[in-house]
Design a protein around this motif. Structure first.
Motif, PDB file in Angstrom:
ATOM      1  N   ASN A   7     -22.249 -14.883  42.800  1.00  0.00           N
ATOM      2  CA  ASN A   7     -22.471 -15.502  44.101  1.00  0.00           C
ATOM      3  C   ASN A   7     -21.131 -15.978  44.654  1.00  0.00           C
ATOM      4  O   ASN A   7     -20.115 -15.935  43.961  1.00  0.00           O
ATOM      5  N   GLU A   8     -21.136 -16.391  45.893  1.00  0.00           N
ATOM      6  CA  GLU A   8     -19.886 -16.743  46.572  1.00  0.00           C
ATOM      7  C   GLU A   8     -19.120 -17.837  45.837  1.00  0.00           C
ATOM      8  O   GLU A   8     -17.889 -17.793  45.746  1.00  0.00           O
ATOM      9  N   SER A   9     -19.824 -18.788  45.273  1.00  0.00           N
ATOM     10  CA  SER A   9     -19.137 -19.888  44.585  1.00  0.00           C
ATOM     11  C   SER A   9     -18.438 -19.437  43.296  1.00  0.00           C
ATOM     12  O   SER A   9     -17.555 -20.134  42.800  1.00  0.00           O
ATOM     13  N   ASP A  10     -18.789 -18.275  42.759  1.00  0.00           N
ATOM     14  CA  ASP A  10     -18.118 -17.757  41.555  1.00  0.00           C
ATOM     15  C   ASP A  10     -16.673 -17.341  41.830  1.00  0.00           C
ATOM     16  O   ASP A  10     -15.868 -17.238  40.908  1.00  0.00           O
ATOM     17  N   TYR A  11     -16.359 -17.099  43.082  1.00  0.00           N
ATOM     18  CA  TYR A  11     -15.007 -16.664  43.417  1.00  0.00           C
ATOM     19  C   TYR A  11     -13.944 -17.621  42.878  1.00  0.00           C
ATOM     20  O   TYR A  11     -12.958 -17.194  42.272  1.00  0.00           O
ATOM     21  N   VAL A  12     -14.151 -18.905  43.061  1.00  0.00           N
ATOM     22  CA  VAL A  12     -13.166 -19.899  42.627  1.00  0.00           C
ATOM     23  C   VAL A  12     -12.969 -19.825  41.120  1.00  0.00           C
ATOM     24  O   VAL A  12     -11.833 -19.837  40.622  1.00  0.00           O
ATOM     25  N   SER A  13     -14.057 -19.722  40.357  1.00  0.00           N
ATOM     26  CA  SER A  13     -13.957 -19.642  38.898  1.00  0.00           C
ATOM     27  C   SER A  13     -13.201 -18.395  38.449  1.00  0.00           C
ATOM     28  O   SER A  13     -12.367 -18.455  37.544  1.00  0.00           O
ATOM     29  N   HIS A  16      -9.467 -18.542  39.389  1.00  0.00           N
ATOM     30  CA  HIS A  16      -8.791 -19.549  38.554  1.00  0.00           C
ATOM     31  C   HIS A  16      -8.322 -18.970  37.219  1.00  0.00           C
ATOM     32  O   HIS A  16      -7.302 -19.398  36.686  1.00  0.00           O
ATOM     33  N   LYS A  33     -12.076 -12.715  48.280  1.00  0.00           N
ATOM     34  CA  LYS A  33     -13.357 -13.415  48.303  1.00  0.00           C
ATOM     35  C   LYS A  33     -14.480 -12.562  48.900  1.00  0.00           C
ATOM     36  O   LYS A  33     -15.644 -12.715  48.534  1.00  0.00           O
ATOM     37  N   GLN A  37     -18.821 -12.389  48.628  1.00  0.00           N
ATOM     38  CA  GLN A  37     -19.674 -12.663  49.768  1.00  0.00           C
ATOM     39  C   GLN A  37     -20.604 -11.491  50.068  1.00  0.00           C
ATOM     40  O   GLN A  37     -21.760 -11.689  50.405  1.00  0.00           O
ATOM     41  N   GLN A  40     -22.918  -9.211  46.185  1.00  0.00           N
ATOM     42  CA  GLN A  40     -23.528 -10.039  45.144  1.00  0.00           C
ATOM     43  C   GLN A  40     -24.582  -9.285  44.335  1.00  0.00           C
ATOM     44  O   GLN A  40     -24.705  -9.497  43.128  1.00  0.00           O
TER      45      GLN A  40
END
Length: 162
Positions: A7-13, A16, A33, A37, A40
């Motif tokens: 999902n979109e929030s996984d991008y940061v992980s 990193h 990113k 988006q 998924q």
């Protein structure tokens, strides 16, 4: 281990850890990113004990309706050779087949012998290229000047009817 859709929030992980997982090589620019988006349903995160241990980013081709493409895969160094990548690929193959795709494509660098061995063990064939290194064909300048790539293709078995 569980495998779930990205999902979109996984991008940061992912961003990193991506350069660390590649031994300090700068890889983050290869995974914008937009993949998290817009792709998924064909991208996955592998987790164990609520920790990300792997990911696969892929998509179903809009241009070639029988093809799917694996863009980027990563496995935490402590979890390599434990079947994480194999399970991610198998999940992707299943999604691709359910969507009528019969061909999966991906690429790697000609110097990445580990990736080349993995893909051939997973049933990928190496496509002919215009160069060769250590007996492995590659396509010159595939990703721009000086960015040669080994091109892989795999034919998926026919999907069984329910």
């Amino acid at each position: 281990m569980i495998i779930r859709h990205a999902n979109e929030s996984d991008y940061v992980s992912v961003i990193h850890v991506i350069n660390d997982w590649w031994g300090g090589r700068q890889m983050a620019d290869m995974l914008p990113k937009l993949f998290f988006q817009h792709f998924q349903t064909s991208s996955f995160i592998a987790e164990q004990d609520n920790e990300m241990i792997g990911f696969l980013v892929g998509f179903l081709s809009q241009t070639y309706p029988d093809e799917a493409y694996i863009h980027f895969v990563g496995v935490h160094p402590a979890y390599r050779r434990m079947g994480v990548a194999r399970r991610l690929y198998e999940r992707f193959f299943s999604v691709a087949a359910r969507h009528g795709r019969t061909t999966v494509r991906c690429i790697t660098s000609p110097v990445n012998q580990t990736s080349i061995r993995f893909h051939t063990r997973m049933g990928f064939s190496i496509e002919p290229g215009d160069g060769e290194v250590d007996g492995i064909p590659y396509t010159s300048n595939y990703d721009g000047r000086g960015h040669d790539r080994v091109l892989f293709v795999k034919t998926l078995p026919p999907q069984e009817e329910d």
